[in-house]
Motif scaffolding. Structure first.
Motif, PDB file in Angstrom:
ATOM      1  N   LEU A   1       0.910  -1.377   0.189  1.00 38.58           N
ATOM      2  CA  LEU A   1      -0.141  -0.092   0.250  1.00 38.58           C
ATOM      3  C   LEU A   1       0.801   1.299   0.103  1.00 38.58           C
ATOM      4  N   GLN A   2       2.032   1.796   1.018  1.00 36.02           N
ATOM      5  CA  GLN A   2       2.997   2.324   1.311  1.00 36.02           C
ATOM      6  C   GLN A   2       3.436   2.671  -0.351  1.00 36.02           C
ATOM      7  N   HIS A   3       3.501   1.589  -1.183  1.00 35.98           N
ATOM      8  CA  HIS A   3       4.133   2.271  -2.533  1.00 35.98           C
ATOM      9  C   HIS A   3       3.613   1.958  -3.417  1.00 35.98           C
ATOM     10  N   TRP A   4       2.190   1.952  -3.567  1.00 39.16           N
ATOM     11  CA  TRP A   4       1.176   2.236  -4.146  1.00 39.16           C
ATOM     12  C   TRP A   4       1.132   3.470  -4.189  1.00 39.16           C
TER      13      TRP A   4
ATOM     14  N   LEU B   1       1.179   4.980 -10.838  1.00 41.40           N
ATOM     15  CA  LEU B   1      -0.340   4.417 -10.489  1.00 41.40           C
ATOM     16  C   LEU B   1      -0.711   5.194 -10.054  1.00 41.40           C
ATOM     17  N   THR B   2      -0.315   6.970  -9.692  1.00 35.75           N
ATOM     18  CA  THR B   2      -1.805   7.986  -9.172  1.00 35.75           C
ATOM     19  C   THR B   2      -2.891   7.705  -9.519  1.00 35.75           C
ATOM     20  N   ASP B   3      -3.010   7.405 -10.820  1.00 35.21           N
ATOM     21  CA  ASP B   3      -4.658   7.109 -11.343  1.00 35.21           C
ATOM     22  C   ASP B   3      -5.097   5.507 -11.839  1.00 35.21           C
TER      23      ASP B   3
ATOM     24  N   PRO C   1      -9.062   7.501  -0.260  1.00 34.21           N
ATOM     25  CA  PRO C   1     -10.752   6.764  -0.593  1.00 34.21           C
ATOM     26  C   PRO C   1     -10.159   6.272  -2.531  1.00 34.21           C
ATOM     27  N   HIS C   2      -9.715   6.775  -2.830  1.00 34.48           N
ATOM     28  CA  HIS C   2      -9.722   6.731  -4.434  1.00 34.48           C
ATOM     29  C   HIS C   2      -8.608   5.524  -5.236  1.00 34.48           C
ATOM     30  N   HIS C   3      -8.024   5.063  -4.202  1.00 30.89           N
ATOM     31  CA  HIS C   3      -6.989   4.626  -4.581  1.00 30.89           C
ATOM     32  C   HIS C   3      -6.631   2.699  -4.595  1.00 30.89           C
ATOM     33  N   PHE C   4      -7.600   2.607  -3.177  1.00 27.57           N
ATOM     34  CA  PHE C   4      -7.818   1.367  -3.452  1.00 27.57           C
ATOM     35  C   PHE C   4      -9.126   0.878  -2.967  1.00 27.57           C
ATOM     36  N   ARG C   5      -9.504  -0.645  -2.956  1.00 31.78           N
ATOM     37  CA  ARG C   5     -10.985  -1.310  -3.373  1.00 31.78           C
ATOM     38  C   ARG C   5     -10.661  -3.128  -2.362  1.00 31.78           C
TER      39      ARG C   5
END
Length: 82
Positions: free
Chosen positions: A13-16, A22-24, A63-67
């Motif tokens: 997660l930190q790398h992401w 990977l911003t978008d 909120p828009h980076h992980f599911r």
């Protein structure tokens, strides 16, 4: 197992979040029966349940980076995922 899974996912997660390429994009984490939906239902992996809490915290902060996608044992479930 729990410590290993949690530290691995935390690093991911930190790398992401720090990789500008990977911003978008969104990272989808797939778990298998990490959450009980019905009374008396067994949770099959305490490590995955811990991961769920970690990912929900990350979702609240970004909120828009992980599911999170938690699937059941029904074979048709995987076919329903686009």
């Amino acid at each position: 197992e729990i410590r290993h899974v949690t530290s691995h996912i935390l690093r991911l997660l930190q790398h992401w979040l720090t990789d500008e390429r990977l911003t978008d994009t969104q990272l989808v984490i797939l778990t298998h029966r990490a959450n009980a939906i019905h009374d008396g239902e067994d949770i099959t992996s305490l490590a995955q349940s811990t991961l769920t809490g970690l990912l929900r915290t990350a979702q609240a902060e970004h909120p828009h980076h992980f599911r999170l996608l938690d699937i059941d044992h029904n074979p048709t479930t995987l076919h329903a995922i686009p």
